[in-house]
Design a protein around this motif. Structure first.
Motif, PDB file in Angstrom:
ATOM      1  N   ARG A 130      15.600   2.899  -6.923  1.00 30.83           N
ATOM      2  CA  ARG A 130      16.546   3.157  -5.526  1.00 30.83           C
ATOM      3  C   ARG A 130      15.715   2.267  -4.381  1.00 30.83           C
ATOM      4  O   ARG A 130      15.950   2.419  -3.143  1.00 30.83           O
ATOM      5  CB  ARG A 130      16.589   4.691  -4.858  1.00 30.83           C
ATOM      6  N   GLY A 131      14.026   2.649  -4.717  1.00 35.90           N
ATOM      7  CA  GLY A 131      13.300   1.333  -3.523  1.00 35.90           C
ATOM      8  C   GLY A 131      12.747   0.059  -4.508  1.00 35.90           C
ATOM      9  O   GLY A 131      13.542  -0.953  -4.692  1.00 35.90           O
ATOM     10  N   THR A 173       0.329  -1.041  -0.515  1.00 36.18           N
ATOM     11  CA  THR A 173      -0.006  -0.025  -0.220  1.00 36.18           C
ATOM     12  C   THR A 173       1.254   0.873   0.249  1.00 36.18           C
ATOM     13  O   THR A 173       0.305   1.979  -0.616  1.00 36.18           O
ATOM     14  CB  THR A 173      -0.897   0.209   1.564  1.00 36.18           C
ATOM     15  N   THR A 174       2.216   1.447   0.128  1.00 38.43           N
ATOM     16  CA  THR A 174       2.940   2.031   0.401  1.00 38.43           C
ATOM     17  C   THR A 174       4.360   2.520  -0.043  1.00 38.43           C
ATOM     18  O   THR A 174       3.782   3.954  -0.657  1.00 38.43           O
ATOM     19  CB  THR A 174       3.971   2.269   1.918  1.00 38.43           C
ATOM     20  N   GLY A 175       4.628   1.378  -0.864  1.00 40.31           N
ATOM     21  CA  GLY A 175       4.768   1.499  -2.206  1.00 40.31           C
ATOM     22  C   GLY A 175       6.515   0.710  -1.562  1.00 40.31           C
ATOM     23  O   GLY A 175       7.592   1.130  -1.841  1.00 40.31           O
ATOM     24  N   SER A 176       7.025   1.148  -0.479  1.00 41.23           N
ATOM     25  CA  SER A 176       8.162   1.899   0.218  1.00 41.23           C
ATOM     26  C   SER A 176       8.459   0.741   1.167  1.00 41.23           C
ATOM     27  O   SER A 176       7.422   0.853   2.201  1.00 41.23           O
ATOM     28  CB  SER A 176       8.692   2.572   0.167  1.00 41.23           C
ATOM     29  N   VAL A 177       9.572   0.499   1.448  1.00 39.20           N
ATOM     30  CA  VAL A 177       9.646  -1.227   3.077  1.00 39.20           C
ATOM     31  C   VAL A 177       9.953   0.644   3.772  1.00 39.20           C
ATOM     32  O   VAL A 177       8.889   0.268   4.855  1.00 39.20           O
ATOM     33  CB  VAL A 177      11.153  -1.354   2.650  1.00 39.20           C
ATOM     34  N   ARG A 178      10.277   1.384   3.975  1.00 40.24           N
ATOM     35  CA  ARG A 178      10.698   2.499   4.631  1.00 40.24           C
ATOM     36  C   ARG A 178       9.047   3.059   5.431  1.00 40.24           C
ATOM     37  O   ARG A 178       9.037   3.360   6.409  1.00 40.24           O
ATOM     38  CB  ARG A 178      11.363   3.750   4.121  1.00 40.24           C
TER      39      ARG A 178
END
Lengths: 302, 302
Positions: A54-55, A15-20
DNA sequence: GTAACTTACGCTTATCGTAACCATA
DNA sequence: TATGGTTACGATAAGCGTAAGTTAC
């Protein structure tokens, strides 16, 4: 079996699109999310995440699991919200049993109040003698029992709430000599004939016999009534007098009158609401018992 | 949020009817189950289990959660089974891009074989020049790219599988003097006029120019063809000769002939199947690449 | 060089099992 | 008296965060 906690991490990445951002959303460090998903990849035997610039990006397998994870957590959220509603008494059912005379006089107004306060609750009522009501309660087939008792109660792992003490009154034909008095001493009626109560009507029979005993005479029974209403009929017909509990005298024939007995001699039965400990803290049961207490209070005052 | 692991314990108690059997079913000790459910009771703020005889019984709240737990774990099981199917290539999609001449000759038989082996796979094919195909692959918009290259490949994080080396042949009008030979040395055609290939057709132009250079002469171009098929037409019309890759010669006009070039001088292009590392171990991609290798093998033999 | 993800490693914490305890039939 | 459940407590292992390492822009 796939670990739901790990699925949650994957779903957050989806849902957020990134691990962070997933880590931020779930209140963890990026490292934790990365490790969760690495573990999930081992569990599932599939690569779920792949580098993208980068993601990261989800693989088809990752998308599939994330899709299912969404449904799983929706289901979980729904379970929680239904549980909230159940705890608040807005959902579910309440099964109640009461003995006959309470079922006629005490319970109806109480259930009316209960329904007003908790309209979502599915309330059912059945009529049972006290022993049977307690057995059903123990077996989990009902949730609240309204019973009459004479001895001490409790100590059996059930939760008792006293509702009222139901005092017996003497029932006389209109125009009877004792009807002139405001209260009647049982000994003054020693020469009368009596209507006996059927054995199955709770513990009324034993109760009244004890009262005669205390009054110092043995009554002459001319007939046995198996219900309270016919008992009034026998009295009206002049066959004898009767001792009936107040709760059974909600409707009184016009050709009979009732009088209280001298307090020291008056037999009585105690009425309780009973439930199981596991239910005693639920809103549904607490509200129901409160409504019964309320109705009992008003009944005593009236 | 309710812990699914604890819900599982509750659900096991619900289905087996006892803590002990639930523990056996899940491979835990009774103590563990008891503690799980105690924790769940704190989480949910409800009593979930109550003593019943020598065993336990679920409260209404417990039944509600157990019901939801069942649905949640069904969903989880379905996710697992779909993932298995996906991993086996029986489900999902495979998006493929190839350059034009491979898309005509090499890919169709490969995809036919792929479909035969994995009928459940949703295969789509698009035609793209190599650079664009690689860009789409990197962006995750396709899963496998069939490309032609001349330089060394790899080192860019993608997975390359060699399919075949596509050798250029010389295309002559029927009856041309060089058509009598079984193989042609490019230097022998130094005096001829030539059909130039359009710049957009992969790297054919650069490729052929290098071959002329190696042969020691500068060709005289009389016209430029932007596709392979018109190039044959120009040759047939006697405007000049052409160097075309074998893959583009699946269909040959009856009024032209093709001859191999002397091996040392023959230009060639290498054809690769490319995918991302994250996909390279999936059954779908492995089967697709294997089918391409297979088709290439048969193409070379033929 | 910076931003994002992953890996390595020490530490906290959850959770399991053993064993003792309690209740019921 | 035996069976099933819960409680207490020590041991184990899962999982987190910090920090260093790696890759892409």
């Amino acid at each position: 079996m796939l670990d739901p906690k790990r699925l949650q991490a994957l779903q957050a990445v989806a849902t957020t699109g990134s691990v962070r951002e997933a880590a931020t959303q779930l209140g963890y460090s990026s490292s934790a999310i990365s490790q969760q998903i690495a573990a999930l990849e081992v569990d599932s035997g599939s690569v779920l995440l792949e580098p993208a610039g980068r993601g990261v990006r989800l693989t088809p397998a990752g998308e599939l699991l994330a899709r299912h994870a969404t449904r799983i957590f929706e289901q979980l959220a729904q379970a929680e919200s239904e549980l909230m509603a159940l705890n608040a008494g807005q959902l579910g059912s309440l099964r109640l049993a009461s003995f006959a005379s309470a079922g006629a006089e005490l319970v109806p107004p109480a259930l009316a109040q209960l329904h007003a306060r908790l309209p979502g609750l599915d309330v059912t009522l059945r009529s049972e003698v006290p022993e049977e009501a307690l057995a059903l309660l123990r077996r989990g087939l009902i949730d609240v029992a309204v019973i009459e008792v004479h001895d001490e109660v409790g100590g059996d792992g059930l939760v008792y709430t006293p509702l009222l003490t139901d005092v017996y009154r003497i029932v006389l034909p209109r125009g009877h000599r004792l009807a002139k008095r405001r209260t009647v001493a049982l000994a003054d009626a020693a020469g009368e004939t009596w209507i006996r109560l059927g054995n199955h009507i709770g513990c009324c029979r034993r109760n009244t016999l004890a009262a005669f005993d205390r009054a110092g005479f043995t009554p002459t029974f001319v007939i046995e009534a198996d219900e309270f209403w016919p008992a009034q009929g026998f009295v009206a017909a002049g066959m004898g007098l009767a001792l009936l509990p107040s709760l059974a005298l909600g409707v009184i024939r016009s050709d009979v009158v009732t009088r209280p007995l001298r307090p020291d001699a008056a037999p009585s039965r105690d009425v309780y609401a009973v439930t199981r400990p596991a239910l005693s803290d639920t809103t549904a049961v607490k509200t129901a018992v409160a409504a019964l207490v309320d109705a009992a209070q008003r009944d005593v005052v009236a």
